[in-house]
Write a protein that holds these residues in place. Structure first.
Motif, PDB file in Angstrom:
ATOM      1  N   LEU A  64       0.811  -1.455  -0.200  1.00 47.86           N
ATOM      2  CA  LEU A  64       0.050  -0.667   0.150  1.00 47.86           C
ATOM      3  C   LEU A  64       0.938   1.404   0.249  1.00 47.86           C
ATOM      4  N   ASN A  65       1.575   0.929   0.546  1.00 48.06           N
ATOM      5  CA  ASN A  65       2.733   2.452   0.139  1.00 48.06           C
ATOM      6  C   ASN A  65       2.946   2.469  -1.073  1.00 48.06           C
ATOM      7  N   ASP A  66       3.203   4.263  -1.066  1.00 48.07           N
ATOM      8  CA  ASP A  66       3.667   4.705  -2.980  1.00 48.07           C
ATOM      9  C   ASP A  66       5.075   4.425  -3.631  1.00 48.07           C
ATOM     10  N   ASN A  67       5.877   3.981  -2.581  1.00 48.41           N
ATOM     11  CA  ASN A  67       7.049   3.758  -2.724  1.00 48.41           C
ATOM     12  C   ASN A  67       7.568   2.141  -3.000  1.00 48.41           C
ATOM     13  N   PHE A  68       6.674   1.410  -3.154  1.00 54.28           N
ATOM     14  CA  PHE A  68       6.596  -0.143  -2.948  1.00 54.28           C
ATOM     15  C   PHE A  68       7.452  -0.814  -3.586  1.00 54.28           C
ATOM     16  N   PHE A  69       6.738  -0.110  -4.782  1.00 55.77           N
ATOM     17  CA  PHE A  69       7.686  -1.198  -6.525  1.00 55.77           C
ATOM     18  C   PHE A  69       8.923  -0.809  -6.777  1.00 55.77           C
ATOM     19  N   ILE A  70       9.342   0.669  -5.745  1.00 59.06           N
ATOM     20  CA  ILE A  70      10.985   0.387  -6.290  1.00 59.06           C
ATOM     21  C   ILE A  70      11.896  -0.006  -5.253  1.00 59.06           C
ATOM     22  N   VAL A  71      10.905   0.245  -4.209  1.00 63.92           N
ATOM     23  CA  VAL A  71      11.689  -0.645  -2.983  1.00 63.92           C
ATOM     24  C   VAL A  71      12.364  -1.794  -2.845  1.00 63.92           C
ATOM     25  N   ARG A  72      11.069  -2.185  -3.912  1.00 63.51           N
ATOM     26  CA  ARG A  72      11.120  -4.097  -4.421  1.00 63.51           C
ATOM     27  C   ARG A  72      12.465  -3.786  -5.303  1.00 63.51           C
ATOM     28  N   ALA A  73      12.086  -3.361  -6.580  1.00 61.75           N
ATOM     29  CA  ALA A  73      13.066  -3.082  -7.118  1.00 61.75           C
ATOM     30  C   ALA A  73      14.254  -2.916  -6.952  1.00 61.75           C
ATOM     31  N   ILE A  74      14.054  -2.108  -6.202  1.00 60.39           N
ATOM     32  CA  ILE A  74      15.993  -1.763  -5.237  1.00 60.39           C
ATOM     33  C   ILE A  74      16.428  -3.242  -4.564  1.00 60.39           C
ATOM     34  N   LYS A  75      15.438  -3.618  -4.142  1.00 62.13           N
ATOM     35  CA  LYS A  75      16.330  -4.415  -3.548  1.00 62.13           C
ATOM     36  C   LYS A  75      16.012  -6.633  -4.458  1.00 62.13           C
ATOM     37  N   GLU A  76      15.398  -6.328  -5.163  1.00 59.77           N
ATOM     38  CA  GLU A  76      15.466  -7.533  -6.274  1.00 59.77           C
ATOM     39  C   GLU A  76      16.839  -7.268  -7.213  1.00 59.77           C
ATOM     40  N   ALA A  77      17.200  -5.855  -7.353  1.00 58.91           N
ATOM     41  CA  ALA A  77      18.212  -5.736  -8.330  1.00 58.91           C
ATOM     42  C   ALA A  77      19.750  -6.218  -6.863  1.00 58.91           C
ATOM     43  N   ILE A  78      19.852  -6.113  -5.966  1.00 59.26           N
ATOM     44  CA  ILE A  78      20.903  -6.682  -5.057  1.00 59.26           C
ATOM     45  C   ILE A  78      21.162  -8.344  -5.763  1.00 59.26           C
ATOM     46  N   GLY A  79      21.836  -8.590  -6.084  1.00 61.00           N
ATOM     47  CA  GLY A  79      22.450 -10.126  -6.582  1.00 61.00           C
ATOM     48  C   GLY A  79      22.620 -11.060  -5.069  1.00 61.00           C
ATOM     49  N   PRO A  80      22.513 -12.357  -5.310  1.00 60.28           N
ATOM     50  CA  PRO A  80      23.229 -12.749  -3.969  1.00 60.28           C
ATOM     51  C   PRO A  80      24.593 -12.727  -3.231  1.00 60.28           C
ATOM     52  N   GLN A  81      25.204 -13.146  -4.543  1.00 59.85           N
ATOM     53  CA  GLN A  81      26.774 -12.565  -4.013  1.00 59.85           C
ATOM     54  C   GLN A  81      27.268 -11.161  -3.551  1.00 59.85           C
ATOM     55  N   MET A  82      26.161 -10.535  -3.522  1.00 59.05           N
ATOM     56  CA  MET A  82      25.952  -8.827  -2.778  1.00 59.05           C
ATOM     57  C   MET A  82      25.923  -8.677  -2.023  1.00 59.05           C
ATOM     58  N   HIS A  83      26.508  -8.028  -1.021  1.00 62.18           N
ATOM     59  CA  HIS A  83      26.924  -7.714   0.235  1.00 62.18           C
ATOM     60  C   HIS A  83      26.509  -5.390   0.376  1.00 62.18           C
ATOM     61  N   ILE A  84      24.863  -5.684   0.634  1.00 67.26           N
ATOM     62  CA  ILE A  84      24.777  -4.396   0.038  1.00 67.26           C
ATOM     63  C   ILE A  84      23.960  -3.119   2.437  1.00 67.26           C
ATOM     64  N   SER A  85      25.196  -2.574   2.358  1.00 67.15           N
ATOM     65  CA  SER A  85      24.566  -1.770   3.606  1.00 67.15           C
ATOM     66  C   SER A  85      24.282  -0.258   2.647  1.00 67.15           C
ATOM     67  N   PHE A  86      22.597  -0.630   3.726  1.00 66.79           N
ATOM     68  CA  PHE A  86      22.556   1.441   3.212  1.00 66.79           C
ATOM     69  C   PHE A  86      22.785   1.947   4.931  1.00 66.79           C
ATOM     70  N   LYS A  87      22.903   3.379   4.442  1.00 64.27           N
ATOM     71  CA  LYS A  87      23.169   3.898   6.174  1.00 64.27           C
ATOM     72  C   LYS A  87      22.617   4.817   5.763  1.00 64.27           C
ATOM     73  N   HIS A  88      21.702   5.778   6.582  1.00 56.97           N
ATOM     74  CA  HIS A  88      21.192   7.272   6.722  1.00 56.97           C
ATOM     75  C   HIS A  88      22.732   8.466   6.913  1.00 56.97           C
ATOM     76  N   ILE A  89      22.990   9.520   6.786  1.00 60.96           N
ATOM     77  CA  ILE A  89      23.449  10.759   6.295  1.00 60.96           C
ATOM     78  C   ILE A  89      23.148  11.676   6.234  1.00 60.96           C
ATOM     79  N   PHE A  90      23.746  12.970   7.521  1.00 63.34           N
ATOM     80  CA  PHE A  90      22.735  14.064   7.137  1.00 63.34           C
ATOM     81  C   PHE A  90      24.062  15.200   6.262  1.00 63.34           C
TER      82      PHE A  90
END
Length: 92
Positions: free
Chosen positions: A36-62
């Motif tokens: 139901l979130n307006d950003n659902f499809f882009i969030v899903r695309a981001i998560k699906e883009a991460i390959g199984p061999q990749m280790h991606i971390s996300f960090k918020h910075i000011f």
């Protein structure tokens, strides 16, 4: 974030930290969201883009704390491809 993951794949970088000053986007990618979130499809695309061999971390910075990185990124866009090591980034 999606573009950064694609770039990491293209450059064969499998351990990457993606930093963003957009708190909500960082939170949604880390925690996920429902359909139901307006950003659902882009969030899903981001998560699906991460390959199984990749280790991606996300960090918020000011944004205020990332001034040097922004200057270096803009400077890097003006350069030809390659790697450049900065001894003193404040000299930019």
């Amino acid at each position: 974030m999606f573009y950064n993951i694609q770039l990491a794949k293209k450059r064969v970088l499998y351990k990457v930290e993606i930093q963003s000053d957009y708190r909500e986007a960082t939170y949604l990618v880390i925690e996920g969201c429902d359909e139901l979130n307006d950003n659902f499809f882009i969030v899903r695309a981001i998560k699906e883009a991460i390959g199984p061999q990749m280790h991606i971390s996300f960090k918020h910075i000011f944004r205020e704390g990332n001034v040097v990185a922004n200057v270096m990124a803009k400077f890097g866009l003006s350069m030809s491809q390659g790697i450049l090591f900065f001894v003193d980034p404040s000299s930019l």
